[in-house]
Design an enzyme around this catalytic site. Sequence first.
Site, mmCIF file in Angstrom:
data_model
loop_
_atom_site.group_PDB
_atom_site.id
_atom_site.type_symbol
_atom_site.label_atom_id
_atom_site.label_comp_id
_atom_site.label_asym_id
_atom_site.label_seq_id
_atom_site.Cartn_x
_atom_site.Cartn_y
_atom_site.Cartn_z
ATOM 1 C CD GLN A 200 -3.148 -0.331 -0.135
ATOM 2 O OE1 GLN A 200 -3.424 0.783 -0.206
ATOM 3 N NE2 GLN A 200 -4.156 -1.253 -0.532
ATOM 4 C CB SER A 201 4.050 1.870 -1.570
ATOM 5 O OG SER A 201 4.940 3.011 -1.808
ATOM 6 C CG ASN A 202 1.176 6.438 1.714
ATOM 7 O OD1 ASN A 202 0.269 6.441 1.339
ATOM 8 N ND2 ASN A 202 1.644 6.088 2.853
ATOM 9 C CB CYS B 181 4.235 2.962 -5.327
ATOM 10 S SG CYS B 181 5.807 1.996 -4.847
#
Length: 330
Positions: free
Chosen positions: A75-77, A79
Site C-alpha cells: 500500500q505504498s504512498n 509509489c
Amino acid sequence: MNLSQFPRRRYTEGQTPLEFLPNLTKALDGPNIWIKRDDMLALAGGGNKTRKLEFLVADALAQGADTLITCGAVQSNHCRLTLAAACKEGMPCHLVIEERVPGSYDEKASGNNFLFHIMGVAGITVVPGGSNMMQAMEKLAEDVRKQGGKPYIIPGGGSNEVGTLGYVACAEEIITQAFDKGLDIDYVVCTSGSGGTHAGLAVGFWGNNTRIPVVGINISRPNETQRPIIYKDAKATAARFGLDFPEEIVECVEGYVGPGYSLPTPAMVEAVTLMARTEAILLDPVYTGKAFSGLIGLIRQGRFKKGENIVFVHTGGSPALYHYKDYFGK
Ligand SMILES: *Cc1c(COP(=O)(O)O)cnc(C)c1O
C-alpha cells in the site's frame, strides 16, 4: 542553507499549514501540540514523498530520463506519489511492489493500490518480501533501455541525498512559519521510516543553527538498525552543502512498531481515533498513526512538559486508511 543550487520542480503552491491543535492539546493535558500539514502537499492524495519528488524528478529530468521506476510495499504512498509526479511530467512509471506480508498483494485492493490503476501505472512487478529491490528495479530499467527509453530509478521512500533535500526545505519552511507566528519550537516529532523525512529535518534544523531537536518515531525497525540509516542519509545530505553532520544528534524512538511494519497496534488505533475526534485530521495506520502513538507515549512518560511547543509533522498516508477499515470499531 542554499537550496537554490539544486534543480527542483514545484508541485505544491505556497506552504503547507502549521496549525495549533487546541482540542488535542487539552485532551492530552501535556505540551502544546502543533501540526505541520504535509498531508496537504500536492500530487494525488498528498504526503511527504511530494517534497522529495520535487528534487528527485528534477534530477531525473536534468539527466534526460523519460521513465520513472520505483519500489515500495503493497500500500505504498511513495509509489502512489511517484506515479502521480510521473503523470504530471507525462512520463510512464513502473512499480516494483514488495509483498512484505505474504499473501498481502491483491490486484483489486482499495487504498493506494486502487489509485495506482486510476493513474495508469505502466507496470507493477510483485516480488516476495526480503527481495533485493534495487536488483529488481535494475532489471526493469534494462528492459526500458532495450526499448529505447531512459529510465531513472528512485530508491524506496525516495530517501537518498537528492530526495532528502525536500525535508531540508521543509525545515526551512517551518522555521519561517514559526517566526511569523512568534512560535518558539521546543521539539519536532516525525515518523522515521526509510529515513529521508527524519534525516532532512535533522539536517535542516541543525544546519540553520536553530538547536531544535528532531525526534523520529520508528515504524519498522529497532534503534540499532534505524539510527545508522538516518545518520548515513543525514551525513550524505549535509555533505552536499559542505557540512559535516554530527551523529550524536540523531534521535530515534523505538517501542511503537508492534508486531511489524504496517501491522496494526492498539496504540495506533487509539492515536488515529483521538486525532480524528478532537481535530478532524486523518492519520494513517502504517506511519503517522504509529508515530503519533509514540508522541502520546512520550507525553505520558513525561518527556515533554506543559508549556513546551511540539510540532508533529503529518507526513500523509490517509488514502491507505480505507484499506484498514476492519481494525477500527464503529
Ligand atoms: C513514506 C512515509 C513516511 C516515512 O517517511 P520516510 O521519509 O520514508 O522515513 C511517513 N509517513 C507516510 C504517510 C509515508 O508515506
